[in-house]
Scaffold this motif. Structure first.
Motif, PDB file in Angstrom:
ATOM      1  N   ALA A 273       0.274  -1.018  -0.138  1.00 32.33           N
ATOM      2  CA  ALA A 273       0.370  -0.107   0.359  1.00 32.33           C
ATOM      3  C   ALA A 273       0.755   1.438   0.406  1.00 32.33           C
ATOM      4  CB  ALA A 273      -0.786   0.319   1.113  1.00 32.33           C
ATOM      5  N   PRO A 274       0.808   2.204  -1.025  1.00 32.34           N
ATOM      6  CA  PRO A 274       1.100   3.476  -0.895  1.00 32.34           C
ATOM      7  C   PRO A 274       1.485   3.917   0.320  1.00 32.34           C
ATOM      8  CG  PRO A 274      -0.458   3.835  -2.139  1.00 32.34           C
ATOM      9  CD  PRO A 274      -0.745   2.320  -2.245  1.00 32.34           C
ATOM     10  N   MET A 275       0.734   4.280   1.118  1.00 33.93           N
ATOM     11  CA  MET A 275       0.864   5.239   2.580  1.00 33.93           C
ATOM     12  C   MET A 275       1.445   4.795   3.896  1.00 33.93           C
ATOM     13  SD  MET A 275      -2.095   7.465   4.592  1.00 33.93           S
ATOM     14  CE  MET A 275      -2.700   6.139   6.076  1.00 33.93           C
ATOM     15  N   SER A 276       1.293   3.393   3.719  1.00 33.03           N
ATOM     16  CA  SER A 276       1.599   2.528   4.827  1.00 33.03           C
ATOM     17  C   SER A 276       3.089   1.964   4.665  1.00 33.03           C
ATOM     18  CB  SER A 276       0.516   1.327   5.154  1.00 33.03           C
ATOM     19  OG  SER A 276       1.015   0.011   4.082  1.00 33.03           O
ATOM     20  N   ALA A 277       3.599   2.275   3.243  1.00 31.67           N
ATOM     21  CA  ALA A 277       4.812   1.359   3.200  1.00 31.67           C
ATOM     22  C   ALA A 277       5.948   2.732   3.121  1.00 31.67           C
ATOM     23  CB  ALA A 277       4.908   1.064   1.523  1.00 31.67           C
ATOM     24  N   GLY A 278       4.485   3.665   2.649  1.00 33.46           N
ATOM     25  CA  GLY A 278       5.687   5.426   2.085  1.00 33.46           C
ATOM     26  C   GLY A 278       6.136   5.911   3.585  1.00 33.46           C
ATOM     27  N   LEU A 279       4.893   5.921   4.805  1.00 29.42           N
ATOM     28  CA  LEU A 279       5.683   6.766   5.900  1.00 29.42           C
ATOM     29  C   LEU A 279       5.951   6.137   6.792  1.00 29.42           C
ATOM     30  CD1 LEU A 279       1.779   8.026   6.835  1.00 29.42           C
ATOM     31  CD2 LEU A 279       3.857   9.005   6.111  1.00 29.42           C
ATOM     32  N   THR A 280       6.935   4.945   6.681  1.00 24.15           N
ATOM     33  CA  THR A 280       7.568   3.311   7.486  1.00 24.15           C
ATOM     34  C   THR A 280       9.196   4.709   7.386  1.00 24.15           C
ATOM     35  OG1 THR A 280       8.654   2.524   5.370  1.00 24.15           O
ATOM     36  CG2 THR A 280       6.716   1.443   7.082  1.00 24.15           C
ATOM     37  N   VAL A 281       8.841   5.133   6.825  1.00 26.01           N
ATOM     38  CA  VAL A 281      10.099   6.562   6.127  1.00 26.01           C
ATOM     39  C   VAL A 281      10.092   7.173   7.756  1.00 26.01           C
ATOM     40  CG1 VAL A 281       9.240   8.042   5.587  1.00 26.01           C
ATOM     41  CG2 VAL A 281      11.765   7.737   4.457  1.00 26.01           C
ATOM     42  N   GLN A 282       8.975   7.700   8.406  1.00 31.33           N
ATOM     43  CA  GLN A 282       9.306   8.549   9.700  1.00 31.33           C
ATOM     44  C   GLN A 282       9.694   7.882  11.031  1.00 31.33           C
ATOM     45  OE1 GLN A 282       4.547   9.463   9.471  1.00 31.33           O
ATOM     46  NE2 GLN A 282       5.818  10.971   8.860  1.00 31.33           N
ATOM     47  N   ALA A 283       9.257   6.455  10.767  1.00 29.30           N
ATOM     48  CA  ALA A 283       9.642   5.687  12.106  1.00 29.30           C
ATOM     49  C   ALA A 283      11.374   6.228  12.606  1.00 29.30           C
ATOM     50  CB  ALA A 283       9.937   4.400  11.682  1.00 29.30           C
ATOM     51  N   THR A 284      11.738   6.458  13.766  1.00 28.11           N
ATOM     52  CA  THR A 284      13.093   6.412  14.176  1.00 28.11           C
ATOM     53  C   THR A 284      13.567   5.225  15.007  1.00 28.11           C
ATOM     54  OG1 THR A 284      12.065   7.793  15.993  1.00 28.11           O
ATOM     55  CG2 THR A 284      12.772   8.608  13.989  1.00 28.11           C
ATOM     56  N   THR A 285      12.530   5.056  15.604  1.00 23.20           N
ATOM     57  CA  THR A 285      12.659   3.422  16.626  1.00 23.20           C
ATOM     58  C   THR A 285      12.265   2.472  16.301  1.00 23.20           C
ATOM     59  OG1 THR A 285      10.787   3.601  17.745  1.00 23.20           O
ATOM     60  CG2 THR A 285      13.437   4.875  18.710  1.00 23.20           C
ATOM     61  N   GLY A 286      11.983   1.054  16.635  1.00 30.96           N
ATOM     62  CA  GLY A 286      11.681  -0.123  16.393  1.00 30.96           C
ATOM     63  C   GLY A 286      11.834  -0.438  15.138  1.00 30.96           C
ATOM     64  N   LEU A 287      12.668  -0.512  14.007  1.00 39.38           N
ATOM     65  CA  LEU A 287      12.815  -0.510  12.452  1.00 39.38           C
ATOM     66  C   LEU A 287      12.545  -2.149  12.362  1.00 39.38           C
ATOM     67  CD1 LEU A 287      15.492   1.781  11.403  1.00 39.38           C
ATOM     68  CD2 LEU A 287      12.857   2.081  11.879  1.00 39.38           C
ATOM     69  N   ARG A 288      13.169  -2.896  13.458  1.00 43.35           N
ATOM     70  CA  ARG A 288      12.855  -4.390  13.148  1.00 43.35           C
ATOM     71  C   ARG A 288      11.382  -4.907  12.977  1.00 43.35           C
ATOM     72  NH1 ARG A 288      16.413  -7.693  16.779  1.00 43.35           N
ATOM     73  NH2 ARG A 288      15.338  -9.357  15.717  1.00 43.35           N
ATOM     74  N   ASP A 289      10.666  -4.067  13.522  1.00 45.63           N
ATOM     75  CA  ASP A 289       8.929  -4.129  13.651  1.00 45.63           C
ATOM     76  C   ASP A 289       8.134  -3.548  12.495  1.00 45.63           C
ATOM     77  OD1 ASP A 289       9.464  -5.289  16.030  1.00 45.63           O
ATOM     78  OD2 ASP A 289       8.495  -3.639  17.222  1.00 45.63           O
ATOM     79  N   LEU A 290       9.011  -3.200  11.496  1.00 46.47           N
ATOM     80  CA  LEU A 290       8.247  -2.271  10.384  1.00 46.47           C
ATOM     81  C   LEU A 290       7.490  -3.147   9.012  1.00 46.47           C
ATOM     82  CD1 LEU A 290       9.670   0.649  10.519  1.00 46.47           C
ATOM     83  CD2 LEU A 290       7.786   0.090  11.143  1.00 46.47           C
ATOM     84  N   PRO A 291       6.840  -3.069   8.392  1.00 45.92           N
ATOM     85  CA  PRO A 291       7.026  -4.182   7.336  1.00 45.92           C
ATOM     86  C   PRO A 291       7.259  -4.022   6.441  1.00 45.92           C
ATOM     87  CG  PRO A 291       5.039  -2.478   7.429  1.00 45.92           C
ATOM     88  CD  PRO A 291       5.508  -1.801   9.038  1.00 45.92           C
ATOM     89  N   VAL A 292       8.320  -3.522   6.258  1.00 49.32           N
ATOM     90  CA  VAL A 292       9.297  -2.478   4.885  1.00 49.32           C
ATOM     91  C   VAL A 292      10.263  -1.851   5.425  1.00 49.32           C
ATOM     92  CG1 VAL A 292       7.838  -1.077   3.562  1.00 49.32           C
ATOM     93  CG2 VAL A 292       9.506  -2.609   2.655  1.00 49.32           C
ATOM     94  N   GLY A 293      11.465  -1.971   5.162  1.00 51.01           N
ATOM     95  CA  GLY A 293      12.562  -1.025   5.376  1.00 51.01           C
ATOM     96  C   GLY A 293      11.647   0.769   4.567  1.00 51.01           C
ATOM     97  N   PRO A 294      11.813   1.235   5.232  1.00 55.28           N
ATOM     98  CA  PRO A 294      12.159   3.071   5.538  1.00 55.28           C
ATOM     99  C   PRO A 294      12.398   3.244   3.672  1.00 55.28           C
ATOM    100  CG  PRO A 294      13.579   3.212   7.564  1.00 55.28           C
ATOM    101  CD  PRO A 294      13.079   1.384   7.334  1.00 55.28           C
TER     102      PRO A 294
END
Length: 220
Positions: free
Chosen positions: A172-193
């Motif tokens: 999904a374009p929004m849920s994938a794209g907004l992972t770039v805002q994550a600064t912690t818990g990167l291992r829990d993200l569905p995809v890398g920033p």
């Protein structure tokens, strides 16, 4: 309810007296449960058991049982992760050693989140332009963009299968794209920033290409 796995194929790793007031033990237990579950992946339901045991001294004791060996006799990823965390806990007070203090604006993750958010917003514009050109109506194009950005993640959240839910979040374009805002818990993200931002860029490029082809064929 008795679970025979707990004393046959599984072994206890971490414990926590749930009714106690040891915040460090609670933090380590919950962190270990999360990390071991992530390591187990699709087999987490079978390989990781969060059990509550009655104890005469503390009343209620939560314990993480992990499956030690798989059908082939190899150590399971859950067991290997539990061993790694146990070795880490010998020399560290906290298993979760992330810095929860206020991040610096010039720190790498914070700077990436700021720049990435700007790039995400820039990418949404051509996505809207391409869809509006494709449907030949600005209002319909705006509705399509809003649906793609907001409705798709909501629908993905209702999917019962964790594998398909994670796949939908990755695409999904929004849920994938907004992972770039994550600064912690990167291992829990569905995809890398940055990979997530590339997914949004791919959506924008596809929308522009489809809109350009529609415009060219219409005016031909």
């Amino acid at each position: 309810m008795w679970d025979g796995r707990l004393y046959t194929t599984h072994g206890v790793t971490f414990s926590w007296a749930e009714r106690g007031d040891d915040l460090i033990a609670e933090s380590n237990y919950l962190s270990a449960l999360r990390l071991i579950g992530l390591a187990a992946g699709d087999t987490a339901d079978e390989d990781v058991v969060d059990a509550t045991i009655c104890d005469w001294l503390v009343g209620s004791l939560r314990q993480i049982f992990v499956r030690i060996r798989d059908e082939r006799g190899a150590y399971t990823p859950a067991f290997c992760e539990a061993v790694r965390l146990a070795l880490h806990a010998r020399d560290h007070v906290l298993i979760d050693e992330q810095d929860h203090s206020a991040p610096s604006l010039t720190a790498g993750p914070t700077l990436r989140a700021a720049v990435g958010t700007l790039l995400y917003l820039v990418l949404v514009a051509p996505l809207g332009l391409g869809l509006a050109t494709l449907v030949r109506d600005s209002a319909a194009g705006m509705g399509s963009v809003l649906g793609l950005l907001y409705v798709v993640p909501i629908v993905a959240g209702t999917v019962g299968d964790p594998h398909w839910q994670r796949l939908a979040q990755q695409l999904a374009p929004m849920s994938a794209g907004l992972t770039v805002q994550a600064t912690t818990g990167l291992r829990d993200l569905p995809v890398g920033p940055w990979t997530g931002l590339a997914v949004t860029a791919a959506w924008s490029a596809a929308a522009l290409l489809a809109g350009a082809l529609r415009l060219r064929l219409r005016d031909a």
